[in-house]
Design a protein around this motif. Structure first.
Motif, short mmCIF file in Angstrom:
data_model
loop_
_atom_site.label_atom_id
_atom_site.label_comp_id
_atom_site.label_asym_id
_atom_site.label_seq_id
_atom_site.Cartn_x
_atom_site.Cartn_y
_atom_site.Cartn_z
N ILE A 149 7.65 -6.61 -1.27
CA ILE A 149 8.15 -6.50 -2.65
C ILE A 149 8.59 -7.86 -3.18
CG2 ILE A 149 9.98 -5.50 -4.08
CD1 ILE A 149 9.81 -3.01 -2.21
N SER A 150 9.14 -8.69 -2.29
CA SER A 150 9.54 -10.04 -2.69
C SER A 150 8.33 -10.85 -3.14
CB SER A 150 10.25 -10.73 -1.53
OG SER A 150 10.55 -12.07 -1.85
N LYS A 151 7.18 -10.61 -2.49
CA LYS A 151 5.96 -11.39 -2.80
C LYS A 151 5.25 -10.86 -4.05
CE LYS A 151 2.61 -14.38 -1.80
NZ LYS A 151 1.62 -14.08 -0.73
N VAL A 152 5.11 -9.55 -4.15
CA VAL A 152 4.25 -9.00 -5.22
C VAL A 152 5.00 -8.22 -6.29
CG1 VAL A 152 2.32 -8.85 -3.61
CG2 VAL A 152 3.73 -6.83 -4.00
N SER A 153 6.29 -7.90 -6.05
CA SER A 153 7.12 -7.14 -6.99
C SER A 153 6.64 -5.69 -7.10
CB SER A 153 7.14 -7.80 -8.37
OG SER A 153 7.59 -9.14 -8.28
N LEU A 154 7.36 -4.93 -7.89
CA LEU A 154 6.98 -3.55 -8.20
C LEU A 154 6.84 -3.40 -9.70
CD1 LEU A 154 9.35 -1.56 -5.77
CD2 LEU A 154 6.87 -1.78 -5.59
N PRO A 155 5.91 -2.57 -10.17
CA PRO A 155 4.92 -1.83 -9.38
C PRO A 155 3.87 -2.77 -8.77
CG PRO A 155 4.45 -1.57 -11.70
CD PRO A 155 5.75 -2.32 -11.61
N CYS A 156 3.15 -2.24 -7.78
CA CYS A 156 2.08 -3.01 -7.16
C CYS A 156 0.94 -2.06 -6.78
CB CYS A 156 2.58 -3.74 -5.92
SG CYS A 156 3.12 -2.66 -4.58
N PHE A 157 -0.19 -2.63 -6.44
CA PHE A 157 -1.34 -1.84 -5.98
C PHE A 157 -1.55 -2.06 -4.49
CE2 PHE A 157 -2.49 -2.04 -10.51
CZ PHE A 157 -2.81 -0.70 -10.73
N VAL A 158 -1.74 -0.98 -3.77
CA VAL A 158 -2.09 -1.04 -2.36
C VAL A 158 -3.56 -0.62 -2.26
CG1 VAL A 158 -1.60 -0.19 -0.04
CG2 VAL A 158 0.26 -0.46 -1.70
N LYS A 159 -4.40 -1.51 -1.71
CA LYS A 159 -5.85 -1.29 -1.73
C LYS A 159 -6.44 -1.45 -0.33
CE LYS A 159 -6.52 -3.47 -6.30
NZ LYS A 159 -7.29 -4.54 -7.00
N ALA A 160 -7.40 -0.60 -0.01
CA ALA A 160 -8.24 -0.87 1.15
C ALA A 160 -9.03 -2.15 0.85
CB ALA A 160 -9.19 0.30 1.40
N ASN A 161 -9.08 -3.05 1.83
CA ASN A 161 -9.71 -4.35 1.59
C ASN A 161 -11.22 -4.23 1.40
OD1 ASN A 161 -9.74 -7.24 1.43
ND2 ASN A 161 -10.47 -7.33 3.54
N LYS A 162 -11.84 -3.33 2.16
CA LYS A 162 -13.30 -3.18 2.08
C LYS A 162 -13.63 -1.74 1.71
CE LYS A 162 -13.96 -4.71 6.32
NZ LYS A 162 -12.60 -5.13 6.71
#
Length: 325
Positions: A149-162
């Motif tokens: 959260i410190s790096k990307v904040s909220l809200p954020c997207f969680v994605k499968a890389n491939k």
């Protein structure tokens, strides 16, 4: 003499149903005066030619040929309509390269690189391509929610890389939902990417090699009825796809320039479709697709039509470019 074209479809990933739709659109729109079209289903348990009566004939993997009623068919070119693995990640490209068989998508290296979102963004960063802040996780890594959260904040997207077609992607608003979203992405891939949410206009732009020239297609603005451009928005009509995009000419030029630059830097051939979101007036790359959807709902055929390129011409050009190269 008409050329024999193998249209490969299906695949090993969650996108196989969409691939079958794309492949059948290609099959139904190839110029019958120029090509003999063959539907080839590629699955983990079988590679088969499927005729107009849905009869199946095995593919000889030793030379990628089929035998129908005692007649052996050798293909002149492969039209790649497999979304996901093994058609979009480099495996089929490598297989056909070994046989010297032309195919319509990009080459093996470019396919593998663009299918891996993390590697793609890292490769393009030195060329000035802007992206969202991101955080990487591999299966088995310790999950430090505070660091994420410190790096990307909220809200954020969680994605499968491939993965594609929005499989394995979740928009997360609260810290307590982060682990569940991570677990969902790990169902699709053992690598994930967690990205900062960019609140801006989302656009998609196709770049193709058309009659020997790199051509940027008209830009599409994406307005999802859902929380983001998810599977339902892409394939079930839960979005508006507005071509040309309702953006200024200055912004349009920025996107066109970036999309063409990416295509050139990577040494691309065939189709590509890149997704961007504007932040502070600058387009930020989300991802690039090298076997984009070709269904009636898909963006690239819409963009080609807006450029005055019929779907039959779009497919014929892809074959001719592949055979020329």
């Amino acid at each position: 003499m008409k050329k024999n074209i193998a249209i490969i479809m299906g695949g090993y990933s969650s996108e196989y149903k969409i691939s079958l739709k794309s492949g059948n659109v290609v099959y139904n729109n190839l110029n019958a005066d120029k090509y003999n079209a063959y539907r080839i289903h590629i699955f983990k348990n079988k590679w088969v030619y499927v005729d107009e009566n849905d009869n199946e004939f095995p593919v000889d993997k030793n030379d990628f040929s089929i035998t129908v009623k005692g007649r052996k068919v050798i293909f002149d070119c492969v039209f790649n309509a497999i979304h996901g693995s093994p058609g979009e990640d480099g495996y089929m490209q490598a297989y056909f390269k070994l046989w010297g068989l032309p195919q319509t998508s990009c080459n093996m290296y470019q396919a593998a690189l663009t299918y891996n979102k993390r590697d793609l963004l890292a490769t393009l960063k030195p060329y000035g391509i802007k992206t969202a802040e991101n955080y990487y996780l591999n299966l088995g890594d310790a999950i430090n929610e505070d660091a994420i959260i410190s790096k990307v904040s909220l809200p954020c997207f969680v994605k499968a890389n491939k993965a594609g077609s929005s499989f394995g992607i979740t928009k997360v608003y609260k810290k307590e939902d982060l682990k569940a979203a991570i677990e969902e992405s790990f169902k699709e891939d053992n690598e994930i990417i967690i990205e900062q949410f960019l609140d801006g206009v989302e656009v998609s732009v196709g770049v193709i090699s058309y009659k020997g020239k790199i051509t940027v297609l008209p830009i599409t603005e994406i307005v999802s009825e859902n929380d983001f451009f998810d599977y339902a928005a892409k394939y079930e009509g839960k979005s508006q796809e507005i071509t040309p995009a309702r953006i200024s000419e200055d912004d349009a030029n920025k996107v066109r320039t970036q999309a063409k630059k990416i295509y050139e830097v990577l040494g691309m051939t065939g189709f590509s479709r890149s997704e961007f979101i504007f932040k502070n007036g600058e387009p930020h790359l989300l991802e690039m697709n090298t076997v984009p959807g070709l269904t009636k709902e898909s963006i690239l055929p819409q963009q080609a039509a807006a450029a005055g390129i019929s779907i039959q011409d779009l497919f014929s050009n892809a074959i001719e470019e592949a055979m020329k190269n």
